[in-house]
Design a protein around this motif. Structure first.
Motif, PDB file in Angstrom:
ATOM      1  N   PHE A   1      -1.377  -6.085  -5.232  1.00  0.00           N
ATOM      2  CA  PHE A   1      -1.838  -4.720  -5.432  1.00  0.00           C
ATOM      3  C   PHE A   1      -0.782  -3.886  -6.159  1.00  0.00           C
ATOM      4  O   PHE A   1      -1.080  -2.823  -6.686  1.00  0.00           O
ATOM      5  N   VAL A   2       0.450  -4.374  -6.247  1.00  0.00           N
ATOM      6  CA  VAL A   2       1.521  -3.664  -6.933  1.00  0.00           C
ATOM      7  C   VAL A   2       1.826  -4.296  -8.285  1.00  0.00           C
ATOM      8  O   VAL A   2       1.972  -3.603  -9.287  1.00  0.00           O
ATOM      9  N   LEU A   3       1.927  -5.608  -8.325  1.00  0.00           N
ATOM     10  CA  LEU A   3       2.311  -6.334  -9.534  1.00  0.00           C
ATOM     11  C   LEU A   3       1.078  -6.889 -10.236  1.00  0.00           C
ATOM     12  O   LEU A   3       0.069  -7.167  -9.595  1.00  0.00           O
ATOM     13  N   ALA A   4       1.198  -7.092 -11.520  1.00  0.00           N
ATOM     14  CA  ALA A   4       0.100  -7.704 -12.270  1.00  0.00           C
ATOM     15  C   ALA A   4      -0.092  -9.143 -11.800  1.00  0.00           C
ATOM     16  O   ALA A   4       0.873  -9.836 -11.484  1.00  0.00           O
ATOM     17  N   SER A   5      -1.321  -9.597 -11.743  1.00  0.00           N
ATOM     18  CA  SER A   5      -1.604 -10.944 -11.237  1.00  0.00           C
ATOM     19  C   SER A   5      -1.033 -12.034 -12.139  1.00  0.00           C
ATOM     20  O   SER A   5      -0.758 -13.135 -11.688  1.00  0.00           O
ATOM     21  N   ASP A   6      -0.840 -11.738 -13.426  1.00  0.00           N
ATOM     22  CA  ASP A   6      -0.284 -12.737 -14.336  1.00  0.00           C
ATOM     23  C   ASP A   6       1.241 -12.633 -14.465  1.00  0.00           C
ATOM     24  O   ASP A   6       1.842 -13.302 -15.293  1.00  0.00           O
ATOM     25  N   ALA A   7       1.862 -11.816 -13.644  1.00  0.00           N
ATOM     26  CA  ALA A   7       3.317 -11.635 -13.704  1.00  0.00           C
ATOM     27  C   ALA A   7       4.040 -12.854 -13.134  1.00  0.00           C
ATOM     28  O   ALA A   7       3.479 -13.631 -12.367  1.00  0.00           O
ATOM     29  N   THR A   8       5.276 -13.004 -13.544  1.00  0.00           N
ATOM     30  CA  THR A   8       6.165 -14.013 -12.983  1.00  0.00           C
ATOM     31  C   THR A   8       7.313 -13.271 -12.310  1.00  0.00           C
ATOM     32  O   THR A   8       7.861 -12.322 -12.875  1.00  0.00           O
ATOM     33  N   VAL A   9       7.660 -13.693 -11.111  1.00  0.00           N
ATOM     34  CA  VAL A   9       8.751 -13.080 -10.359  1.00  0.00           C
ATOM     35  C   VAL A   9       9.947 -14.016 -10.421  1.00  0.00           C
ATOM     36  O   VAL A   9       9.852 -15.183 -10.045  1.00  0.00           O
ATOM     37  N   LEU A  10      11.064 -13.498 -10.909  1.00  0.00           N
ATOM     38  CA  LEU A  10      12.313 -14.249 -10.943  1.00  0.00           C
ATOM     39  C   LEU A  10      13.259 -13.679  -9.895  1.00  0.00           C
ATOM     40  O   LEU A  10      13.473 -12.466  -9.858  1.00  0.00           O
ATOM     41  N   ARG A  11      13.801 -14.535  -9.054  1.00  0.00           N
ATOM     42  CA  ARG A  11      14.857 -14.104  -8.130  1.00  0.00           C
ATOM     43  C   ARG A  11      16.171 -14.414  -8.825  1.00  0.00           C
ATOM     44  O   ARG A  11      16.444 -15.555  -9.180  1.00  0.00           O
ATOM     45  N   CYS A  12      16.971 -13.387  -9.035  1.00  0.00           N
ATOM     46  CA  CYS A  12      18.216 -13.522  -9.772  1.00  0.00           C
ATOM     47  C   CYS A  12      19.391 -13.098  -8.896  1.00  0.00           C
ATOM     48  O   CYS A  12      19.296 -12.126  -8.152  1.00  0.00           O
ATOM     49  N   ARG A  13      20.479 -13.820  -9.056  1.00  0.00           N
ATOM     50  CA  ARG A  13      21.709 -13.474  -8.355  1.00  0.00           C
ATOM     51  C   ARG A  13      22.753 -13.116  -9.401  1.00  0.00           C
ATOM     52  O   ARG A  13      22.909 -13.796 -10.405  1.00  0.00           O
ATOM     53  N   ASP A  14      23.444 -12.039  -9.165  1.00  0.00           N
ATOM     54  CA  ASP A  14      24.528 -11.582 -10.033  1.00  0.00           C
ATOM     55  C   ASP A  14      25.689 -11.235  -9.122  1.00  0.00           C
ATOM     56  O   ASP A  14      25.723 -10.162  -8.525  1.00  0.00           O
TER      57      ASP A  14
END
Length: 147
Positions: free
Chosen positions: A99-112
């Motif tokens: 309901f927040v993100l687009a359904s075709d989005a990709t989520v990347l977990r990044c560490r810096d």
């Protein structure tokens, strides 16, 4: 002042603030920014799906700078260095995030360094982001996805 005048002043203030936010976003997009959702991953709730914020991501040399869309601050809220970014996970938005993100989005977990963030982006933006990471000067492979 009457109540009607106070309400009119308050509405005028809200309209001016909204116009400023819209112009800010347009300025960031026109300066080479792309829409990216961001959330910080907290150690106390690493699997939480709450806390997503829409912003504009801009590439600035060896860094990316993320600017929150709804903010009166002029500066970047998040900066990540290309030489230190490590992608630790890649996934689709979960059911509670759709309901927040687009359904075709990709989520990347990044560490810096010591912080972990998640960036959600469209496929076009993802291609550009990964290309930017791959353009790291030779000898630095920290951004490779962990096995």
């Amino acid at each position: 002042m009457t109540i009607r005048e106070l309400v009119a002043v308050a509405l005028l203030f809200v309209v001016v603030a909204l116009v400023m936010l819209v112009f800010r976003r347009l300025r960031l997009i026109r300066a080479g920014g792309v829409d990216v959702w961001q959330r910080r991953v907290r150690a106390s709730a690493p699997t939480s799906t709450r806390g997503w914020n829409l912003g504009v991501l801009r590439y600035q040399g060896e860094e990316i700078a993320w600017f929150r869309v709804i903010s009166l601050s002029g500066g970047a809220e998040l900066r990540l260095n290309r030489r230190q970014i490590k992608i630790t996970d890649r996934r689709r938005p979960g059911p509670s995030e759709e309901f927040v993100l687009a359904s075709d989005a990709t989520v990347l977990r990044c560490r810096d360094g010591g912080r972990t963030v998640e960036l959600a982006m469209s496929q076009d933006v993802l291609t550009g982001f990964l290309s930017w990471l791959e353009a790291t000067p030779p000898g630095n492979f920290n951004h490779r996805q962990a096995s």
